[in-house]
Write a protein that holds these residues in place. Structure first.
Motif, PDB file in Angstrom:
ATOM      1  N   HIS A  95       3.614   7.292  11.571  1.00  0.00           N
ATOM      2  CA  HIS A  95       2.642   8.418  11.682  1.00  0.00           C
ATOM      3  C   HIS A  95       2.564   8.857  10.191  1.00  0.00           C
ATOM      4  CE1 HIS A  95       7.060   9.562  10.926  1.00  0.00           C
ATOM      5  NE2 HIS A  95       6.501  10.759  10.368  1.00  0.00           N
ATOM      6  N   LYS A  96       3.278   8.223   9.340  1.00  0.00           N
ATOM      7  CA  LYS A  96       2.919   8.627   7.657  1.00  0.00           C
ATOM      8  C   LYS A  96       1.575   7.818   7.575  1.00  0.00           C
ATOM      9  CE  LYS A  96       7.424   9.677   6.060  1.00  0.00           C
ATOM     10  NZ  LYS A  96       8.439   9.163   5.330  1.00  0.00           N
ATOM     11  N   LEU A  97       1.225   6.977   8.009  1.00  0.00           N
ATOM     12  CA  LEU A  97       0.050   6.037   7.857  1.00  0.00           C
ATOM     13  C   LEU A  97      -1.169   6.562   8.626  1.00  0.00           C
ATOM     14  CD1 LEU A  97       1.437   2.493   7.578  1.00  0.00           C
ATOM     15  CD2 LEU A  97       1.129   4.201   5.851  1.00  0.00           C
ATOM     16  N   THR A  98      -0.971   7.802   9.234  1.00  0.00           N
ATOM     17  CA  THR A  98      -2.276   8.213   9.946  1.00  0.00           C
ATOM     18  C   THR A  98      -3.473   8.777   8.947  1.00  0.00           C
ATOM     19  OG1 THR A  98      -1.340  10.436  10.132  1.00  0.00           O
ATOM     20  CG2 THR A  98      -0.939   8.607  12.222  1.00  0.00           C
ATOM     21  N   VAL A  99      -4.634   8.814   9.171  1.00  0.00           N
ATOM     22  CA  VAL A  99      -5.623   9.182   8.332  1.00  0.00           C
ATOM     23  C   VAL A  99      -5.284  10.643   8.098  1.00  0.00           C
ATOM     24  CG1 VAL A  99      -7.915   9.659   7.985  1.00  0.00           C
ATOM     25  CG2 VAL A  99      -7.349   7.679   8.868  1.00  0.00           C
ATOM     26  N   GLY A 100      -4.839  11.544   9.122  1.00  0.00           N
ATOM     27  CA  GLY A 100      -4.698  13.017   8.888  1.00  0.00           C
ATOM     28  C   GLY A 100      -3.595  13.029   7.958  1.00  0.00           C
ATOM     29  N   PHE A 101      -2.395  12.361   7.990  1.00  0.00           N
ATOM     30  CA  PHE A 101      -1.236  12.628   7.219  1.00  0.00           C
ATOM     31  C   PHE A 101      -1.797  12.096   5.785  1.00  0.00           C
ATOM     32  CE2 PHE A 101       2.472  11.115   4.938  1.00  0.00           C
ATOM     33  CZ  PHE A 101       3.249  12.192   5.335  1.00  0.00           C
ATOM     34  N   VAL A 150       0.789  -1.253   0.016  1.00  0.00           N
ATOM     35  CA  VAL A 150      -0.006  -0.056   0.046  1.00  0.00           C
ATOM     36  C   VAL A 150       1.011   1.307   0.062  1.00  0.00           C
ATOM     37  CG1 VAL A 150      -1.028   1.222   1.900  1.00  0.00           C
ATOM     38  CG2 VAL A 150      -2.282  -0.557   0.800  1.00  0.00           C
ATOM     39  N   SER A 151       0.465   2.364  -0.679  1.00  0.00           N
ATOM     40  CA  SER A 151       1.369   3.549  -0.842  1.00  0.00           C
ATOM     41  C   SER A 151       1.067   4.183   0.515  1.00  0.00           C
ATOM     42  CB  SER A 151       1.059   4.202  -2.015  1.00  0.00           C
ATOM     43  OG  SER A 151      -0.455   4.571  -1.988  1.00  0.00           O
ATOM     44  N   ALA A 152       1.684   5.308   0.429  1.00  0.00           N
ATOM     45  CA  ALA A 152       1.375   6.150   1.595  1.00  0.00           C
ATOM     46  C   ALA A 152       0.257   6.930   1.589  1.00  0.00           C
ATOM     47  CB  ALA A 152       2.671   7.509   1.537  1.00  0.00           C
ATOM     48  N   VAL A 153      -0.575   6.927   0.624  1.00  0.00           N
ATOM     49  CA  VAL A 153      -1.962   7.614   0.694  1.00  0.00           C
ATOM     50  C   VAL A 153      -2.972   6.593   0.852  1.00  0.00           C
ATOM     51  CG1 VAL A 153      -1.070   9.578  -0.799  1.00  0.00           C
ATOM     52  CG2 VAL A 153      -2.088   7.381  -2.093  1.00  0.00           C
ATOM     53  N   ALA A 154      -2.772   5.216   1.343  1.00  0.00           N
ATOM     54  CA  ALA A 154      -3.840   4.345   1.340  1.00  0.00           C
ATOM     55  C   ALA A 154      -4.368   4.729   2.806  1.00  0.00           C
ATOM     56  CB  ALA A 154      -3.066   2.980   1.665  1.00  0.00           C
ATOM     57  N   ASN A 155      -5.806   4.350   2.765  1.00  0.00           N
ATOM     58  CA  ASN A 155      -6.605   4.475   3.881  1.00  0.00           C
ATOM     59  C   ASN A 155      -6.188   3.642   5.040  1.00  0.00           C
ATOM     60  OD1 ASN A 155      -7.938   6.579   2.463  1.00  0.00           O
ATOM     61  ND2 ASN A 155      -9.408   5.425   1.782  1.00  0.00           N
ATOM     62  N   GLY A 156      -5.975   3.975   6.226  1.00  0.00           N
ATOM     63  CA  GLY A 156      -5.965   3.170   7.285  1.00  0.00           C
ATOM     64  C   GLY A 156      -4.509   2.720   7.406  1.00  0.00           C
ATOM     65  N   SER A 157      -4.408   2.089   8.565  1.00  0.00           N
ATOM     66  CA  SER A 157      -2.804   1.398   9.004  1.00  0.00           C
ATOM     67  C   SER A 157      -3.180   0.153   9.644  1.00  0.00           C
ATOM     68  CB  SER A 157      -2.009   2.311   9.698  1.00  0.00           C
ATOM     69  OG  SER A 157      -2.563   2.630  10.685  1.00  0.00           O
ATOM     70  N   ARG A 180      -3.875  14.935   4.067  1.00  0.00           N
ATOM     71  CA  ARG A 180      -3.041  15.962   3.927  1.00  0.00           C
ATOM     72  C   ARG A 180      -2.506  15.869   2.102  1.00  0.00           C
ATOM     73  NH1 ARG A 180       0.494  17.548   8.672  1.00  0.00           N
ATOM     74  NH2 ARG A 180      -0.011  15.601   9.354  1.00  0.00           N
ATOM     75  N   GLN A 181      -1.807  14.749   2.473  1.00  0.00           N
ATOM     76  CA  GLN A 181      -1.113  14.410   1.134  1.00  0.00           C
ATOM     77  C   GLN A 181      -2.045  14.093   0.080  1.00  0.00           C
ATOM     78  OE1 GLN A 181       1.366  10.740   1.643  1.00  0.00           O
ATOM     79  NE2 GLN A 181       3.083  11.952   2.267  1.00  0.00           N
ATOM     80  N   SER A 182      -3.070  13.389   0.157  1.00  0.00           N
ATOM     81  CA  SER A 182      -4.149  13.430  -0.979  1.00  0.00           C
ATOM     82  C   SER A 182      -4.619  14.778  -1.348  1.00  0.00           C
ATOM     83  CB  SER A 182      -5.125  12.524  -0.762  1.00  0.00           C
ATOM     84  OG  SER A 182      -5.824  12.885   0.344  1.00  0.00           O
ATOM     85  N   LEU A 183      -4.738  15.526  -0.588  1.00  0.00           N
ATOM     86  CA  LEU A 183      -5.463  17.038  -0.600  1.00  0.00           C
ATOM     87  C   LEU A 183      -4.561  17.841  -1.433  1.00  0.00           C
ATOM     88  CD1 LEU A 183      -7.684  18.741  -0.294  1.00  0.00           C
ATOM     89  CD2 LEU A 183      -6.923  19.513   1.964  1.00  0.00           C
ATOM     90  N   GLN A 184      -2.792  17.932  -0.888  1.00  0.00           N
ATOM     91  CA  GLN A 184      -2.037  18.553  -1.761  1.00  0.00           C
ATOM     92  C   GLN A 184      -1.927  18.178  -3.180  1.00  0.00           C
ATOM     93  OE1 GLN A 184      -0.279  21.046  -0.349  1.00  0.00           O
ATOM     94  NE2 GLN A 184       0.353  21.300  -2.356  1.00  0.00           N
ATOM     95  N   MET A 185      -2.069  16.724  -3.328  1.00  0.00           N
ATOM     96  CA  MET A 185      -1.957  16.481  -4.736  1.00  0.00           C
ATOM     97  C   MET A 185      -3.183  16.978  -5.755  1.00  0.00           C
ATOM     98  SD  MET A 185      -0.920  12.233  -4.287  1.00  0.00           S
ATOM     99  CE  MET A 185      -1.232  12.075  -5.904  1.00  0.00           C
ATOM    100  N   LEU A 186      -4.440  17.111  -5.035  1.00  0.00           N
ATOM    101  CA  LEU A 186      -5.669  17.512  -5.548  1.00  0.00           C
ATOM    102  C   LEU A 186      -5.302  18.982  -5.878  1.00  0.00           C
ATOM    103  CD1 LEU A 186      -8.257  17.374  -6.593  1.00  0.00           C
ATOM    104  CD2 LEU A 186      -8.980  17.879  -4.184  1.00  0.00           C
TER     105      LEU A 186
END
Length: 1661
Positions: A621-627, A603-610, A630-636
């Motif tokens: 910490h990279k697998l938290t929902v908030g992180f 799973v990539s860093a933008v996958a849902n859940g850990s 933020r990454q998917s929103l920045q890509m958007l």
């Protein structure tokens, strides 16, 4: 500011706050003066209020002019503020039923909660290719703008759709994707646009749920990139999702539901394939019953699941994989019902019973071990000091672990589904040149209790709002730079501080992730860190702490202040599930389950859940929902910043989901949250009002000084504006426009109104003086007239008195004269009466005497007549008796003669054993005729003698009667008095009886009259009833015939639509075949010219049948087994003469059987006879026939001679004698002879049948004849064309496929069809039916190929349409099933009905292709020519529209500056080209009328649809222009005689629409006249035109809302049967019927075949 303060004058409209309506309108009752502490206002309900003022800045917002009410662009308003925006949206939504409104670059969409007919294919056609600024606001307009910008500028686009739940975001996104699928058809066979649309029901099922605000709320964000190729067609798509609300899987609030897919599965549990899932009602499962809402009104979960399954199938997901998907979803439901129990002293040990049914079903559905799953649901593994320990969990922890597993499973399944959709939507060939992204994302949310989901949603909206503000600001500054304005930088509220608070260093997300990494981190400790960081150490302006709570925090967002409860923030951010449970699922027997959780490792860093294991990861910490968010929103955001954005803001008008209900509080809240008011604020901070110099001059030329011509408009504006607006900061001059700050347009409007008012006052003073002078002159004239009339009246009164005196004297004199005259007339009348009675008595007496004498004479005549008739009867009886004796004697002689002749016929009986009776009958008839002839002669002689004797007797009788009469005429002796008295009494008695009879007769007459009257009444009543019944029957018949005709037209339309679809599929197949051939060629394969080989192979007339119809036997014989096929006959004639003889024997026997049936000859004995017996019988019959023929010929000649002699005698007898009896007998004799003649003719016919029988016997049994012909020789027909078999391909090639265009168009109409038919006819006449069929089939295939070859040529399409019709008519005319109208026509022996049907279909395809070519040419010029062109120059004048909307980014005109705008001449030119092509081919007028009816409907529908969507076209002057343009089209149709076929009637809706624009629209009478006149328009169309009506001059007025409501009330009572759609269906196709016109008999000599065709090898026969 001073200029703005001047607007607060008496009568001005202002807005004041209101607790219920937010803002209410009021009117100033006195002018405002600086320093006033209050304003005196009058509300709309009539109440007066005092509005307090602190300073000039506290003045209430001004209202816009009435002319701007209902503007479709909010930025066009003169005053840009919140109440103006709210009022304009309310007016458009409630009064105009318009749900879309522009706000600069933003489209505001209000959810109507109702189905509106504004999304059909006709609406897509109307918006396709149109400018955004020209059309009414619509979601399709935004989609078209993005599509055109992408294709023109080759730049990626994005459509950002936002709004709160229930505002209509998902529906808007669906309609946007539907528009792209319609305008950008896929170039692949897989139909990518169909797959893009198919993704909607799937994502709605697994990602949407019912909430308290929306029944179909999207619980995730999605961004769909639709890829387009170089030609603007869809070639792929990709979907990205954001922040799925997984907590909904395990918990739903009250009155809410879980995701739709769970309820759809439960509703479909009775399906056979679903029974293995062990599902029950939704109330049974914990995960679907918490909200208490199991059903959504108006939805069907079973049909929704079926729709989702069909979508899965379209996207390539196999049924077994779908069932795997459903098994996982069902397992989630069963997992929620697993009963977790607790034990131990403190109830800290959880366990699950081994026989738990839900766990067993869960394990079976997923293929996992049940005991292992039960164990690890209640235990966890810990790593302590390098050792692994297993620790039991409490009941609460076990339930949390179970819910975490359910959420993780659903999240993985959701991710897998999105991946499958993307793989199905991914293009297989071709490079994506550009894309359009559609972002459907949640809007700003604030609830009573806000948690982690609302925090992430509002954070995303902060980022989107920042991007939106910067983009709006950028566009605003671009406009100023383009116009070269000296502008100051516009300050706007940037929310970067709020974003830094959330995502910056030591922001909320950083502290949350840090707290999640802590071993004993909790929500309380996290919120304390927030207080310390953002309140204690350094106070942040956007962060606050609630007064009454220590577990919550407040963030001041751009839209509102939101309080968040920190409960469950850490758990939702971690979103962890234990590794042991994941390992169990990885070992599942189900392939899909194993695939879902095997992907967890990659799973990539933008996958849902850990996944949480015993050993904590250092990078967890990279697998938290908030992180991840933020990454998917920045890509958007990076994607949106690299594209050109288009914004759609969806508004929810009320929380009750009521249709067309407007809640101002909720609307203002959303307007503040979605950024619309921010757009208004940015626009108001600059120069919101922009006018081109021409528009400004047209509106305000009254205020300008100096030059008054439009050419000098810019100079005049620059010279005059400083005098009108003293503050130079309130306006600015650009290159092409003049810019104004907010409120300045209203100031100019007030100055313009004052100048017009001053001018009106001057005009009024002059008019009033003129009217006063006119009034004085009229009073003076009236006074003189009264005096004159008074004096005349007195004089007339004196004259009248004198006339009365004279009249009295005259009356006295006349009265006396009348009295004397009446006395004289009375005496005279008495004298005359006495004389009359006396004379009457004498006359009546004389009359009675004459009456008695006449009665005596009448009695004598009757007696003498009776005696004469008695004498005649006796004489006639004697004559008849004598005739009988003579005839009896003659008959006896004849009998003896016949007996003697009968003995001499014995030898013929030996020769003709079977014909004795027949011969005897014939001989008896001949003898009888001879005897009757002699008897007639004798009878004639006797009759003559009897007639002469009777005449002599009659002469003697007459002489005797005359002598008796002479004796009676001698004078009689005198009558005595007694006899006179008796006669008198008899006369009196007779007179009484006559009087009585007269009275009775009168009574009878009266009774008769009454009966007659009654009869007439009954007859009239019956006649009326008959007429009524006849009318009723006629009406019923008309209705039935109309219904049948409509049903026939509908069936014909469906069939022709199927043909059109079949043609499209054929074209698509050909394209794919060419692409595959090109692909194979590009791979290195060398092959011949495939196109030529394909065409020759298709067009060659092969004898092998190609269709199932051609495999059927061509013979119409009822004995298919006895009659071989033509190929077998041709083969047998060479190899097997025995079979050939058998075939001929079959045909001979059939003819013999028919003759025997006609002659009543027994069939069975003949069948049983052998050959020798038949030969002997034949000899006997042949001799008998020769004898009978000679005898009959002799008898016929004798009979004819006797008949001629009898006719002569009869004519002589009639001329010599007038006896009626003789004439009657001769007439009877003549009729008997005629009957005998008919009988002889019948016998002669039977004799001919006997001769035919003899010929058949001779053919069948004559020795020496052993072979028979294989088939009867076909009928020979002259005037045909013969083409050898080897030349047929060349004939098809030279005549159809390879003929040059100029040569083909120079041919006479229908020549190729005529040549082909004569060749087919010759092949059929020669007996080769297979060759005739193959040649005809090849001709049909070649014509179809020729139509495809010339798919864009009107003239060639018309040519092949003519030839197809001619060939079809010729084949139909000569069909064996057709009744032949002429003796010269010989039917075909081949049954070509299937090819005739194919030709009929080809005619329809050619007709449709002809219309398609013309419609393609007309499509882009209809609206500019019919609506926009100014045929009447100077009528519309310059644009005078106040508040003209500005062009948006990317909006450019369709035509360049050098391109000539289309006019009506262009439309008539295209129609004329079609008419010329049809006329040149001499196609029937009926077909031409149908074609132009279809085209005029297309023109009318396209123009009317555009008119209904364009506000700038709805004015009186433009209506006059359009009406004139339509009249040109009508005149063109009349000039060519095409108006009778319904072409003119299709223009009626457009004509009535422009008449509606020109008609009066003020009073109730006007409303009634409009409703009665506009019968061809639907009620919605009438209301839409009235709503869009915009005055373009001061002489016109906007249509009032009261008038529109009165029209709507009248329309409710009108039942016109109009469809509910607003726009007309442009794609409607009228069914075409081809008239059957059988041509004259065709001969080869009639055809003039030019040498250019090169078919000299065809020979005339």
């Amino acid at each position: 500011m001073m200029a703005t303060l001047e607007l607060y004058s008496k009568g001005a409209s202002v807005w004041i706050p209101d607790p219920d309506a937010v803002w209410v309108s009021s009117q100033l009752l006195q002018d405002y003066k600086p320093g006033d502490k209050h304003l005196l206002l009058q509300l709309s309900d009539g109440n007066k209020v005092h509005y307090p003022l602190g300073s000039a800045s506290d003045l209430p917002p001004l209202g816009n002019p009435d002319i701007l009410e209902g503007e479709n662009d909010l930025t066009a308003l003169s005053f840009l503020h919140e109440p103006a925006v709210l009022h304009n949206l309310r007016v458009r939504f409630l009064d105009y039923n318009s749900i879309y409104t522009y706000c600069g670059i933003v489209l505001v969409a209000i959810n109507p909660y109702d189905q509106l007919p504004i999304y059909g294919e006709e609406v897509i056609d109307a918006y396709s290719g149109q400018d955004m600024a020209d059309m009414e606001p619509h979601i399709f307009s935004v989609a078209e703008e993005s599509y055109r910008t992408m294709t023109r500028e080759e730049q990626n686009q994005s459509i950002i759709i936002s709004g709160e739940s229930g505002s209509g975001k998902t529906v808007s996104a669906k309609f946007t994707m539907r528009y792209f699928a319609a305008v950008g058809g896929a170039a692949q066979q897989t139909s990518v646009e169909e797959r893009v649309l198919a993704s909607n029901p799937i994502m709605e099922s697994i990602g949407n749920a019912k909430t308290t605000r929306n029944d179909n709320s999207s619980r995730f964000g999605k961004y769909i990139e639709i890829g387009f190729g170089r030609k603007g067609d869809i070639i792929g798509a990709n979907m990205r999702t954001y922040l799925l609300e997984k907590s909904r899987v395990v918990f739903q609030a009250s009155a809410e539901r879980n995701y739709h897919i769970f309820y759809q599965l439960c509703a479909s549990r009775e399906l056979p394939e679903m029974r293995s899932l062990k599902l029950d009602a939704p109330e049974y499962f914990r995960y679907t019953s918490q909200g208490g809402q199991m059903q959504i009104p108006g939805t069907d979960d079973v049909s929704d699941l079926e729709r989702a399954r069909n979508a899965f199938t379209v996207l390539g997901v196999q049924p077994d994989q779908q069932m795997e998907l459903f098994r996982i979803l069902s397992a989630v439901l069963h997992l929620g019902n697993v009963n977790i129990q607790v034990s131990g002293r403190s109830a800290d040990r959880a366990h699950i019973d081994a026989d738990d049914r839900s766990l067993a079903v869960f394990s079976k559905l997923l293929g996992v071990e049940g005991p292992q799953m039960a164990h690890w649901l209640c235990h966890r593994r810990l790593a302590i000091g390098g050792e692994m320990l297993v620790k039991p969990m409490s009941g609460q922890q076990a339930m949390e672990a179970r819910d975490a597993l359910a959420k993780h499973m659903y999240g993985q399944l959701f991710t897998w589904t999105v991946q499958r959709l993307n793989s199905a939507l991914h293009t297989q060939r071709g490079q994506v040149k550009s894309f359009i992204g559609v972002l459907d994302i949640y809007g700003f949310e604030t609830f009573d209790r806000n948690s982690f989901e609302q925090f992430c949603i509002n954070y995303a909206n902060e980022k989107l709002q920042q991007q939106f503000n910067r983009h709006v600001f950028h566009l605003e500054q671009e406009e100023y730079v383009r116009e070269e304005l000296a502008w100051n930088r516009i300050e706007f509220s940037d929310n970067q501080q709020c974003i830094n608070l959330i995502e910056g260093q030591l922001g909320l997300f950083d502290l949350l992730d840090e707290e999640c990494r802590m071993p004993k981190g909790s929500d309380e400790s996290w919120v304390q860190k927030l207080y310390n960081q953002h309140l204690t150490s350094k106070r942040h302006p956007h962060f606050q702490k609630p007064r009454m709570s220590n577990s919550a925090f407040i963030i001041l967002h751009f839209a509102d202040m939101v309080q968040y409860e920190c409960d469950s923030f850490l758990d939702k951010n971690r979103d962890t599930v234990f590794e042991e449970l994941i390992n169990i699922l990885k070992a599942s027997q189900s392939e899909l389950v194993a695939e879902l959780f095997q992907q967890q490792e990659n799973v990539s860093a933008v996958a849902n859940g850990s996944v949480r294991s015993g050993k904590r990861s250092t990078r967890e910490h990279k697998l938290t929902v908030g992180f991840q968010f933020r990454q998917s929103l920045q890509m958007l955001m990076d994607t949106l910043n690299s594209t050109t954005p288009h914004y759609v803001r969806c508004i929810k008008p009320n929380d009750l989901k009521e249709p067309f209900m407007f809640d101002p509080k909720r609307t203002v809240q959303q307007l503040r949250a979605c950024g619309v008011l921010e757009t208004i604020r940015i626009s108001a901070a600059g120069y919101p009002s922009r006018w081109t110099y021409e528009e400004f001059f047209s509106r305000y030329h009254l205020l300008l000084q100096g030059f008054r011509s439009e050419e000098q408009a810019q100079v005049s504006c620059r010279r005059t504006l400083p005098d009108l607006i003293p503050d130079p900061d309130q306006y600015c001059f650009g290159k092409t426009k003049v810019f104004f700050r907010a409120g300045q347009v209203a100031l100019l409007e007030r100055l313009r109104a004052e100048k017009l008012r001053a001018a009106a006052v001057i005009i009024q003073s002059r008019v009033r003086g003129w009217l006063s002078r006119i009034r004085y002159s009229k009073i003076l004239w009236a006074t003189v007239t009264i005096q004159r009339y008074s004096r005349g009246a007195l004089a007339r009164r004196l004259a009248e008195t004198l006339r009365y005196t004279k009249a009295a004297l005259m009356i006295q004199k006349t009265y006396r004269m009348v009295v004397v005259r009446q006395l004289f007339l009375m005496i005279r009348q008495a004298t005359v009466t006495i004389q009359a009675f006396t004379r009457g008595t004498l006359v009546r007496r004389r009359y009675r005497e004459l009456l008695a004498e006449r009665a005596a004479v009448l009695l004598q005549a009757r007696v003498r007549g009776w005696l004469a008739r008695q004498m005649y009867r006796r004489v006639r009886a004697a004559v008849v008796f004598m005739q009988c004796c003579v005839r009896r004697r003659a008959a006896r002689r004849e009998l003896l003669k016949l007996k003697s002749e009968a003995r001499s016929v014995e030898r013929y009986r030996e020769l003709n054993k079977g014909m004795e009776v027949k011969l005897m009958q014939l001989q008896l008839r001949a003898d009888q005729e001879a005897r009757e002839s002699s008897a007639l002669r004798e009878t004639l002689h006797a009759e003559r003698e009897a007639t002469s004797a009777e005449l002599e007797a009659l002469r003697a009788t007459i002489q005797k009667l005359e002598a008796q009469k002479y004796e009676k005429l001698q004078p009689s002796p005198a009558i005595s008095e007694e006899e006179v008295e008796k006669m008198r009494r008899a006369e009196d008695k007779a007179a009484q009886e006559i009087l009585q009879l007269t009275e009775e007769l009168q009574a009878l007459h009266r009774e008769k009259d009454s009966f007659t009257k009654e009869r007439d009444d009954l007859a009239a009543r019956l006649l009326e009833q008959e007429k009524a019944q006849e009318e009723f029957i006629n009406q019923a018949l008309n209705k039935a015939s109309t219904a049948l005709r409509e049903e026939l037209d509908e069936e014909r339309r469906k069939y022709q639509g199927l043909l059109r679809e079949f043609t499209r599929l054929e074209q698509r197949y050909d394209n794919l075949r060419e692409m595959s051939l090109l692909t194979e060629h590009s791979k290195g394969h060398r092959r011949a010219d495939s196109g030529q080989s394909l065409s020759l192979e298709t067009l060659s007339p092969s004898p092998v049948p190609r269709s199932p119809q051609s495999l059927t036997p061509v013979s119409l014989s009822p004995f298919p087994s006895a009659l071989p096929s033509p190929e077998e006959v041709r083969r047998i004639s060479v190899t097997s003469p025995c079979l050939e003889g058998r075939f001929s024997m079959w045909s001979s026997e059939t003819s013999m059987d028919q003759l025997m049936e006609k002659m009543d000859v027994a069939k069975e004995p003949v069948v049983k006879m052998r050959e020798e017996d038949l030969a002997h019988a034949y000899d006997a019959v042949r001799v008998a026939n020769k004898f009978l023929e000679n005898q009959l010929r002799t008898q016929r000649s004798q009979w004819e001679q006797e008949m001629e002699a009898l006719r002569c005698e009869l004519s002589q007898a009639i001329s010599s004698s007038s006896s009626a009896a003789l004439q009657q007998e001769l007439q009877e004799l003549l009729e008997a002879r005629e009957k005998e003649c008919v009988k002889l003719r019948r016998e002669l016919k039977e004799l001919r049948n006997t001769v035919s029988l003899r010929q058949l016997l001779t053919q069948a049994f004559t020795p020496g004849i052993l072979s028979y012909p294989s088939r009867p020789k076909p009928a020979s027909v002259a005037g045909l064309l013969e083409c050898r078999k080897r030349d047929e391909t060349k004939l098809i090639k030279n005549l159809i496929t390879d003929v040059r265009v100029d040569s083909a168009l120079s041919l006479p109409p229908g020549l190729p069809a005529s040549v082909l038919f004569l060749c087919v006819r010759q092949a059929d006449c020669s007996g080769d039916q297979t060759r005739a069929r193959s040649l005809c089939s090849a001709a049909v295939t070649a014509m179809k190929a020729a139509l495809k070859k010339h798919s864009n040529d009107i003239a060639m399409t018309a040519l092949w349409l003519k030839n197809t019709c001619v060939l079809g008519d010729l084949l139909t005319q000569h069909s064996p099933k057709q009744t032949l109208d002429s003796d010269e026509l010989v039917p075909l022996t081949s049954d070509l009905s299937d090819l005739i049907r194919a030709l009929s279909d080809l005619c329809i395809q050619a007709y449709q292709q002809l219309l398609s070519i013309t419609e393609t040419h007309l499509q882009n010029i209809i609206v500019p020519a019919l609506l926009e062109s100014e045929t009447i120059t100077g009528l519309s004048g310059p644009a005078a529209k106040l508040g003209t909307p500005r062009k948006r980014a990317g909006s450019e005109p369709r035509t360049g500056p050098g391109d000539a705008a289309p006019t009506m001449a262009s439309v008539l030119r295209e129609l004329g080209a079609l008419h010329t092509a049809l006329s040149h081919q001499a196609l029937p007028l009926v077909l031409m009328e149908q074609a132009f009816r279809q085209l005029t409907y297309f023109i009318s529908a396209s123009a009317l649809n555009s008119l209904l969507l364009r506000k700038d076209m709805c004015c009186c002057s433009r209506g006059m222009q359009i009406r004139y343009n339509v009249s040109l089209l009508e005149e063109w149709l009349r000039g060519r005689g095409l108006q009778a076929g319904g072409a003119a009637a299709t223009l009626e809706p457009l004509i009535q629409a422009v008449q509606l624009l020109q008609a009066g629209k003020k009073t109730e009478a006007d409303a009634e006249a409009l409703v009665q006149t506009c019968t061809a328009l639907s009620g919605q169309q009438i209301v839409k035109i009235l709503t869009l009506y915009t005055p373009h001059s001061d002489l016109d007025e906007r249509v009032t809302l009261n008038f529109i409501r009165s029209v709507q009330g009248l329309l409710k009572g009108r039942c016109d049967g109009q469809p509910p759609h607003l726009l007309m269906d442009v794609r409607r196709v009228f069914p075409v019927t081809f008239p059957y016109l059988p041509p004259a008999v065709l001969h080869a000599e009639q055809l003039v075949i030019p040498d250019s065709l090169k078919i000299s090898f065809v020979r005339r026969v």
